[in-house]
Design an enzyme around this catalytic site. Structure first.
Site, PDB file in Angstrom:
ATOM      1  N   GLU A   1      24.577   2.866  89.698  1.00 35.50           N
ATOM      2  CA  GLU A   1      24.606   3.663  88.454  1.00 35.50           C
ATOM      3  C   GLU A   1      24.361   2.709  87.288  1.00 35.50           C
ATOM      4  O   GLU A   1      23.630   3.025  86.350  1.00 35.50           O
ATOM      5  CB  GLU A   1      25.968   4.354  88.299  1.00 35.50           C
ATOM      6  CG  GLU A   1      26.062   5.175  87.019  1.00 35.50           C
ATOM      7  CD  GLU A   1      27.271   6.074  86.978  1.00 35.50           C
ATOM      8  OE1 GLU A   1      27.642   6.648  88.032  1.00 35.50           O
ATOM      9  OE2 GLU A   1      27.862   6.224  85.891  1.00 35.50           O
TER      10      GLU A   1
ATOM     11  N   ARG B   1      23.748  11.967  86.232  1.00 34.99           N
ATOM     12  CA  ARG B   1      23.496  10.643  85.632  1.00 34.99           C
ATOM     13  C   ARG B   1      22.004  10.389  85.379  1.00 34.99           C
ATOM     14  O   ARG B   1      21.524   9.254  85.466  1.00 34.99           O
ATOM     15  CB  ARG B   1      24.045   9.504  86.516  1.00 34.99           C
ATOM     16  CG  ARG B   1      25.518   9.513  86.715  1.00 34.99           C
ATOM     17  CD  ARG B   1      26.326   9.382  85.429  1.00 34.99           C
ATOM     18  NE  ARG B   1      27.706   9.660  85.740  1.00 34.99           N
ATOM     19  CZ  ARG B   1      28.230  10.899  85.742  1.00 34.99           C
ATOM     20  NH1 ARG B   1      27.520  11.947  85.370  1.00 34.99           N
ATOM     21  NH2 ARG B   1      29.485  11.086  86.057  1.00 34.99           N
TER      22      ARG B   1
ATOM     23  N   SER C   1      31.289   2.662  86.301  1.00 31.92           N
ATOM     24  CA  SER C   1      30.906   2.845  87.704  1.00 31.92           C
ATOM     25  C   SER C   1      29.737   1.950  88.087  1.00 31.92           C
ATOM     26  O   SER C   1      28.704   1.944  87.422  1.00 31.92           O
ATOM     27  CB  SER C   1      30.511   4.301  87.961  1.00 31.92           C
ATOM     28  OG  SER C   1      31.624   5.121  87.773  1.00 31.92           O
TER      29      SER C   1
HETATM   30  C1  LIG Z   1      35.613   1.815  80.840  1.00 32.55           C
HETATM   31  C2  LIG Z   1      34.360   2.599  81.122  1.00 32.55           C
HETATM   32  C3  LIG Z   1      34.470   3.911  81.543  1.00 32.55           C
HETATM   33  C4  LIG Z   1      33.319   4.659  81.817  1.00 32.55           C
HETATM   34  N1  LIG Z   1      33.451   5.953  82.227  1.00 32.55           N
HETATM   35  C5  LIG Z   1      32.350   6.708  82.453  1.00 32.55           C
HETATM   36  C6  LIG Z   1      32.473   8.088  82.830  1.00 32.55           C
HETATM   37  O1  LIG Z   1      33.556   8.640  82.941  1.00 32.55           O
HETATM   38  N2  LIG Z   1      31.329   8.784  83.043  1.00 32.55           N
HETATM   39  C7  LIG Z   1      30.086   8.224  82.900  1.00 32.55           C
HETATM   40  O2  LIG Z   1      29.067   8.919  83.093  1.00 32.55           O
HETATM   41  N3  LIG Z   1      29.950   6.913  82.542  1.00 32.55           N
HETATM   42  C8  LIG Z   1      31.032   6.158  82.309  1.00 32.55           C
HETATM   43  N4  LIG Z   1      30.901   4.841  81.925  1.00 32.55           N
HETATM   44  C9  LIG Z   1      29.562   4.236  81.836  1.00 32.55           C
HETATM   45  C10 LIG Z   1      28.912   4.286  80.440  1.00 32.55           C
HETATM   46  O3  LIG Z   1      29.879   4.387  79.423  1.00 32.55           O
HETATM   47  C11 LIG Z   1      27.933   5.450  80.332  1.00 32.55           C
HETATM   48  O4  LIG Z   1      26.851   5.318  81.226  1.00 32.55           O
HETATM   49  C12 LIG Z   1      27.351   5.605  78.918  1.00 32.55           C
HETATM   50  O5  LIG Z   1      26.591   6.776  78.893  1.00 32.55           O
HETATM   51  C13 LIG Z   1      26.495   4.419  78.480  1.00 32.55           C
HETATM   52  O6  LIG Z   1      26.346   4.468  77.069  1.00 32.55           O
HETATM   53  P1  LIG Z   1      25.936   3.157  76.249  1.00 32.55           P
HETATM   54  O7  LIG Z   1      25.726   3.548  74.848  1.00 32.55           O
HETATM   55  O8  LIG Z   1      26.911   2.073  76.478  1.00 32.55           O
HETATM   56  O9  LIG Z   1      24.537   2.822  76.912  1.00 32.55           O
HETATM   57  P2  LIG Z   1      24.028   1.427  77.535  1.00 32.55           P
HETATM   58  O10 LIG Z   1      24.960   1.011  78.622  1.00 32.55           O
HETATM   59  O11 LIG Z   1      23.752   0.475  76.451  1.00 32.55           O
HETATM   60  O12 LIG Z   1      22.649   1.904  78.177  1.00 32.55           O
HETATM   61  C14 LIG Z   1      22.657   2.723  79.332  1.00 32.55           C
HETATM   62  C15 LIG Z   1      21.243   3.291  79.519  1.00 32.55           C
HETATM   63  O13 LIG Z   1      20.965   4.175  78.437  1.00 32.55           O
HETATM   64  C16 LIG Z   1      19.768   3.777  77.764  1.00 32.55           C
HETATM   65  N5  LIG Z   1      19.946   4.010  76.327  1.00 32.55           N
HETATM   66  C17 LIG Z   1      21.022   3.694  75.564  1.00 32.55           C
HETATM   67  N6  LIG Z   1      20.824   4.070  74.292  1.00 32.55           N
HETATM   68  C18 LIG Z   1      19.581   4.617  74.233  1.00 32.55           C
HETATM   69  C19 LIG Z   1      18.783   5.185  73.192  1.00 32.55           C
HETATM   70  N7  LIG Z   1      19.208   5.264  71.940  1.00 32.55           N
HETATM   71  N8  LIG Z   1      17.538   5.620  73.509  1.00 32.55           N
HETATM   72  C20 LIG Z   1      17.075   5.552  74.784  1.00 32.55           C
HETATM   73  N9  LIG Z   1      17.784   5.054  75.814  1.00 32.55           N
HETATM   74  C21 LIG Z   1      19.027   4.589  75.536  1.00 32.55           C
HETATM   75  C22 LIG Z   1      19.611   2.292  78.077  1.00 32.55           C
HETATM   76  O14 LIG Z   1      18.242   1.902  77.983  1.00 32.55           O
HETATM   77  C23 LIG Z   1      20.167   2.218  79.497  1.00 32.55           C
HETATM   78  O15 LIG Z   1      19.165   2.589  80.425  1.00 32.55           O
HETATM   79  C24 LIG Z   1      32.041   4.069  81.657  1.00 32.55           C
HETATM   80  C25 LIG Z   1      31.938   2.749  81.205  1.00 32.55           C
HETATM   81  C26 LIG Z   1      33.087   2.019  80.931  1.00 32.55           C
HETATM   82  C27 LIG Z   1      32.956   0.608  80.431  1.00 32.55           C
END
Ligand SMILES: Cc1cc2nc3c(=O)[nH]c(=O)nc-3n(C[C@H](O)[C@H](O)[C@H](O)COP(=O)(O)OP(=O)(O)OC[C@H]3O[C@@H](n4cnc5c(N)ncnc54)[C@H](O)[C@@H]3O)c2cc1C
Length: 284
Positions: free
Chosen positions: A279, A159, A209
């Site tokens: 996380e 992560r 998470s």
């Molecule tokens: C139903 C559900 C299931 C999930 N299952 C999992 C799983 O199985 N495994 C897992 O690892 N996670 C899981 N997650 C968590 C989440 O989806 C992940 O962490 C995902 O990688 C976040 O992506 P996001 O685009 O929503 O980023 P955000 O939540 O918007 O941002 C997360 C982080 O990434 C950074 N970020 C986002 N985009 C950029 C960019 N373009 N440039 C620089 N930094 C950036 C942000 O600044 C922040 O620090 C789950 C979430 C949900 C709601």
């Protein structure tokens, strides 16, 4: 063209947890030109993907959020490599995998994330991680300089990626995938969505998470052991389906969620002698 900017935006439109409150400004970057212009203004900002792993405090100091548009650049396929905008949501990514017969990232099916967020977080599950499929990541530094980082330079671990420490803006990603029959890809995607919705509250307002798994433990099992599964504060509770998933049952606030986080961290430390590290990114 002026940069697309919205003001007084409800957090419910920015994050999957959809807690109460608004933030002052959201800027959507549609192109490299937009991004460079925005960065030249030297304004403070926080980068958001699809907001699926963040908890935003509406009263916090971060009030300007930046998103990369899915149309920042067009998807391009070259052999088994796929180049896409960091703003591409997972459901579009799944369509591209099927359309081009490219396999690898089906384990993310059903998650409301963007590829940029997945790279920043090194998204993973079921023994898989996004890092394995990264060829290059196109980032911008705060001066607007373009850098193409290799997988090795991304410093990926559980992560974690270099994006979390160096504060780069991820704008495009080149994925290294495997050729596969589109029908097989489709069935893997459907199967993964089913497995996920059997185990996780996919239909609820959640940020996934809450805590990372401490070495040798599962955060969900620790939360259950500390007596917090199903425990609520206001409209927020630890899900009955998966204890490490916090859900917002309606009008949940940042403070409800933050109080629960602190309470379970205290209980895990004092009852179980385990440190729970969040996380979810707390944006305050
Ligand atoms: C139903 C559900 C299931 C999930 N299952 C999992 C799983 O199985 N495994 C897992 O690892 N996670 C899981 N997650 C968590 C989440 O989806 C992940 O962490 C995902 O990688 C976040 O992506 P996001 O685009 O929503 O980023 P955000 O939540 O918007 O941002 C997360 C982080 O990434 C950074 N970020 C986002 N985009 C950029 C960019 N373009 N440039 C620089 N930094 C950036 C942000 O600044 C922040 O620090 C789950 C979430 C949900 C709601």
């Amino acid at each position: 063209m002026p940069i697309r900017t919205r003001t007084d935006v409800p957090i419910a439109q920015l994050t999957t947890f959809q807690n109460a409150g608004t933030v002052k400004e959201v800027v959507v970057l549609e192109s490299l030109q937009d991004a460079r212009h925005f960065l030249s203004l030297k304004l403070p900002f926080y980068v958001l993907g699809k907001g699926s792993n963040v908890l935003i405090n509406p009263e916090g100091s971060h009030q300007r959020f930046v998103q990369i548009s899915p149309g920042f650049s067009n998807a391009q396929v070259s052999g088994t490599q796929l180049k896409i905008s960091a703003g591409t949501p997972v459901n579009i990514l799944m369509k591209l995998l099927q359309e081009h017969g490219l396999s690898g990232l089906e384990f993310s099916a059903g998650v409301p994330a963007s590829i940029g967020g997945m790279v920043a977080m090194n998204f993973g599950c079921w023994g898989e991680e996004v890092s394995k499929y990264i060829e290059n990541v196109h980032v911008l530094d705060l001066q607007g300089n373009s850098v193409w980082l290799t997988q090795k330079e991304m410093d990926f671990s559980y992560r974690h990626s270099r994006i979390q420490t160096d504060h780069f803006l991820v704008v495009e990603v080149i994925l290294n995938l495997r050729p596969e029959n589109p029908e097989i890809i489709k069935s893997k995607i459907l199967e993964n969505i089913k497995t996920r919705s059997d185990k996780q509250p996919l239909r609820d307002k959640t940020f996934g998470s809450t805590f990372k798994n401490p070495a040798g433990h599962f955060a969900g099992a620790l939360i259950e052991k500390a007596g917090f599964k199903g425990k609520a504060q206001g409209d927020v509770k630890f899900s009955d389906k998966h204890a490490n998933f916090m859900v917002n049952n309606g009008e949940g606030t940042f403070h409800d969620a933050f109080t629960l986080i602190q309470n379970v961290q205290y209980a895990a430390q004092h009852q179980l002698n385990v440190t729970l590290e969040t996380e979810v990114k707390l944006i305050s």
